[in-house]
Design a protein around this motif. Structure first.
Motif, mmCIF file in Angstrom:
data_model
loop_
_atom_site.group_PDB
_atom_site.id
_atom_site.type_symbol
_atom_site.label_atom_id
_atom_site.label_comp_id
_atom_site.label_asym_id
_atom_site.label_seq_id
_atom_site.Cartn_x
_atom_site.Cartn_y
_atom_site.Cartn_z
ATOM 1 N N VAL A 114 50.904 42.098 -20.566
ATOM 2 C CA VAL A 114 49.421 42.135 -20.665
ATOM 3 C C VAL A 114 48.820 41.854 -19.382
ATOM 4 C CG1 VAL A 114 47.397 41.409 -21.675
ATOM 5 C CG2 VAL A 114 49.180 42.416 -23.201
ATOM 6 N N ILE A 115 49.265 40.732 -18.623
ATOM 7 C CA ILE A 115 49.010 40.171 -17.418
ATOM 8 C C ILE A 115 49.263 41.349 -16.348
ATOM 9 C CG2 ILE A 115 49.432 38.340 -15.607
ATOM 10 C CD1 ILE A 115 49.764 36.581 -18.065
ATOM 11 N N ALA A 116 50.467 41.849 -16.544
ATOM 12 C CA ALA A 116 51.216 42.685 -15.262
ATOM 13 C C ALA A 116 50.267 43.731 -15.062
ATOM 14 C CB ALA A 116 52.408 43.010 -15.467
ATOM 15 N N VAL A 117 49.781 44.479 -16.197
ATOM 16 C CA VAL A 117 48.818 45.670 -16.047
ATOM 17 C C VAL A 117 47.629 45.447 -15.379
ATOM 18 C CG1 VAL A 117 47.792 47.432 -17.127
ATOM 19 C CG2 VAL A 117 49.937 46.849 -18.154
ATOM 20 N N PRO A 118 46.738 44.406 -15.344
ATOM 21 C CA PRO A 118 45.773 44.500 -14.563
ATOM 22 C C PRO A 118 45.998 43.845 -13.287
ATOM 23 C CG PRO A 118 45.556 42.795 -16.283
ATOM 24 C CD PRO A 118 46.659 43.704 -16.467
ATOM 25 N N SER A 119 47.077 43.147 -13.087
ATOM 26 C CA SER A 119 47.413 42.471 -11.837
ATOM 27 C C SER A 119 47.971 43.664 -10.785
ATOM 28 C CB SER A 119 48.582 41.536 -12.245
ATOM 29 O OG SER A 119 49.214 41.139 -10.930
ATOM 30 N N PHE A 120 48.616 44.458 -11.345
ATOM 31 C CA PHE A 120 49.400 45.631 -10.560
ATOM 32 C C PHE A 120 48.013 46.585 -10.135
ATOM 33 C CE2 PHE A 120 53.497 44.412 -11.810
ATOM 34 C CZ PHE A 120 53.969 44.069 -10.360
ATOM 35 N N ARG A 121 47.076 46.745 -11.093
ATOM 36 C CA ARG A 121 46.080 47.681 -11.097
ATOM 37 C C ARG A 121 45.221 47.154 -9.501
ATOM 38 N NH1 ARG A 121 43.060 48.298 -16.236
ATOM 39 N NH2 ARG A 121 44.678 49.439 -16.841
ATOM 40 N N LEU A 122 45.218 45.817 -9.812
ATOM 41 C CA LEU A 122 44.182 45.178 -8.654
ATOM 42 C C LEU A 122 44.988 45.244 -7.310
ATOM 43 C CD1 LEU A 122 41.889 43.162 -7.509
ATOM 44 C CD2 LEU A 122 43.020 41.401 -8.721
ATOM 45 N N LEU A 123 46.255 44.958 -7.374
ATOM 46 C CA LEU A 123 46.976 44.988 -6.143
ATOM 47 C C LEU A 123 46.947 46.500 -5.644
ATOM 48 C CD1 LEU A 123 49.070 42.970 -4.579
ATOM 49 C CD2 LEU A 123 50.794 43.935 -5.923
ATOM 50 N N PHE A 124 47.037 47.326 -6.444
ATOM 51 C CA PHE A 124 47.025 48.740 -6.029
ATOM 52 C C PHE A 124 45.671 49.217 -5.299
ATOM 53 C CE2 PHE A 124 51.048 49.586 -8.628
ATOM 54 C CZ PHE A 124 51.606 49.847 -7.505
ATOM 55 N N ALA A 125 44.659 48.761 -6.141
ATOM 56 C CA ALA A 125 43.462 48.958 -5.454
ATOM 57 C C ALA A 125 42.997 48.370 -4.087
ATOM 58 C CB ALA A 125 42.337 48.636 -6.600
ATOM 59 N N GLN A 126 43.773 47.356 -4.021
ATOM 60 C CA GLN A 126 43.407 46.539 -2.734
ATOM 61 C C GLN A 126 44.165 47.409 -1.400
ATOM 62 O OE1 GLN A 126 44.939 42.712 -4.020
ATOM 63 N NE2 GLN A 126 43.463 41.869 -2.603
ATOM 64 N N TYR A 127 45.242 47.813 -1.840
ATOM 65 C CA TYR A 127 46.046 48.695 -0.882
ATOM 66 C C TYR A 127 45.964 50.119 -0.980
ATOM 67 C CZ TYR A 127 48.259 44.377 0.360
ATOM 68 O OH TYR A 127 48.705 42.952 0.659
ATOM 69 N N ASP A 128 44.582 50.491 -1.625
ATOM 70 C CA ASP A 128 44.512 52.033 -1.632
ATOM 71 C C ASP A 128 43.332 52.141 -0.676
ATOM 72 O OD1 ASP A 128 44.162 54.534 -2.325
ATOM 73 O OD2 ASP A 128 43.304 54.358 -4.262
ATOM 74 N N PHE A 129 43.466 52.288 0.434
ATOM 75 C CA PHE A 129 42.475 52.352 1.534
ATOM 76 C C PHE A 129 41.945 53.613 1.484
ATOM 77 C CE2 PHE A 129 43.294 49.160 4.382
ATOM 78 C CZ PHE A 129 44.152 48.603 3.889
ATOM 79 N N PRO A 130 40.398 53.679 0.932
ATOM 80 C CA PRO A 130 39.596 54.768 1.224
ATOM 81 C C PRO A 130 39.438 55.137 2.613
ATOM 82 C CG PRO A 130 38.376 52.806 0.906
ATOM 83 C CD PRO A 130 39.470 52.434 0.647
ATOM 84 N N GLU A 131 38.820 56.375 2.884
ATOM 85 C CA GLU A 131 38.735 56.882 4.244
ATOM 86 C C GLU A 131 37.780 56.031 4.991
ATOM 87 O OE1 GLU A 131 38.454 60.926 6.688
ATOM 88 O OE2 GLU A 131 39.389 60.737 4.730
ATOM 89 N N ALA A 132 38.209 55.390 6.211
ATOM 90 C CA ALA A 132 37.110 54.545 6.778
ATOM 91 C C ALA A 132 35.859 55.124 7.363
ATOM 92 C CB ALA A 132 38.011 53.870 7.972
ATOM 93 N N ASP A 133 34.648 54.638 6.910
ATOM 94 C CA ASP A 133 33.352 54.795 7.850
ATOM 95 C C ASP A 133 33.199 54.113 9.232
ATOM 96 O OD1 ASP A 133 32.587 56.818 5.695
ATOM 97 O OD2 ASP A 133 32.236 55.095 4.543
ATOM 98 N N VAL A 134 33.871 52.990 8.970
ATOM 99 C CA VAL A 134 33.670 51.930 10.067
ATOM 100 C C VAL A 134 34.887 51.481 10.395
ATOM 101 C CG1 VAL A 134 32.268 50.162 11.192
ATOM 102 C CG2 VAL A 134 31.251 51.567 9.978
#
Ligand SMILES: [Cu+2]
Length: 289
Positions: free
Chosen positions: A111-131
């Motif tokens: 139960v801890i791992a699921v949101p933890s990995f979701r957050l980790l992936f969100a941090q490293y999922d770079f959206p296209e840069a505007d600046v």
């Protein structure tokens, strides 16, 4: 549940108290610490908010587990002490109990791992840069470059107490702020010129080591305008505590105006860095005298 004190209600109460500690009230100033603060500064990026929710969730979970273990300890101490239980049971195995105390912790960890990995992936999922901004850690100030805008580069040196204007926080304000547009994806390329530093802005949920000879990337999308302060968060020497980070988030129009001005201003202006270098040299001379 009929007794009115259900698990869900207790959880909700914990969640409410946890978020009380970790989100700033409406009156608090954005982007900087406040007196008697507990918990985090208000998050102004999707990642920072996700971090705070995850933190609150963990706080509830560990509180429930700790109270449960405490209750078990109290029960055992009272119910099974020598006086209350003079003839102890000879039981050594209980299959169901052993399976339960193995499986339940595994489920909790999942139960801890699921949101933890979701957050980790969100941090490293770079959206296209505007600046894109490059932050370079130096002993003891930051240099910023805007690689999309030619050779726009400047230093950000902490303001001393006698240089502060009204409203500027002590030990956090700098002579030049990093300026970025609101609601845009900003990529930050972080490196250092001498020793390890760390580029940290709590309200953005960003904390990345600045490593000499290496570029580490992070990103944020600030959804509110204002000035957001952070500090170098890697012990980097004598003036480690005095190389703050100030990011000014402005509207797109203000950003365009700033860019034009900054390109002219920083093309020729001498920087606070020279002053700082002479101050460092004189301090060093004093120390080694
Ligand atoms: Cu540093």
């Amino acid at each position: 549940m009929a007794n009115g004190f259900s698990g869900a209600r207790i959880c909700a109460a914990f969640a409410a108290s946890a978020s009380f500690f970790s989100t700033a009230p409406a009156w608090a100033q954005l982007g900087q610490p406040r007196d008697w603060q507990l918990g985090f500064q208000e998050g102004v990026t999707p990642i920072a908010r996700q971090m705070i929710v995850f933190h609150d969730f963990l706080l509830v979970l560990i509180t429930v587990i700790t109270l449960f273990v405490l209750a078990l300890l109290v029960y055992v101490a009272l119910r099974f002490n020598k006086k209350a239980n003079p003839k102890p049971s000879k039981t050594t195995h209980h299959t169901l109990l052993e399976v339960a105390w193995t499986v339940v912790p595994i489920l909790i960890l999942m139960v801890i791992a699921v949101p933890s990995f979701r957050l980790l992936f969100a941090q490293y999922d770079f959206p296209e840069a505007d600046v894109t901004v490059k932050a370079i850690g130096n002993q003891w100030y930051w240099t910023y470059e805007y690689p999309d805008n030619g050779d726009l580069t400047f230093d950000a040196v902490m303001l001393e107490d006698d240089e502060l204007k009204p409203g500027q926080p002590r030990l956090l304000a700098t002579d030049n702020d990093v300026v970025v547009p609101v609601n845009k994806n900003v990529h930050v390329l972080i490196t250092a010129s001498d020793v390890l530093h760390n580029w940290t802005v709590p309200a953005f949920g960003v904390k990345v080591d600045a490593v000499p000879g290496r570029i580490i990337r992070t990103w944020f999308r600030a959804e509110k305008t204002g000035i957001f302060y952070g500090q170098c968060s890697e012990l980097c020497g004598q003036r480690h505590a005095f190389m703050p980070i100030a990011v000014r988030v402005v509207t797109e129009a203000e950003y365009a105006i700033w860019l034009e001005k900054a390109k002219k201003e920083f093309a020729s202006a001498p920087s606070g860095k020279d002053e700082l270098a002479s101050k460092n040299a004189s301090q060093l001379a004093e120390l080694t005298r």
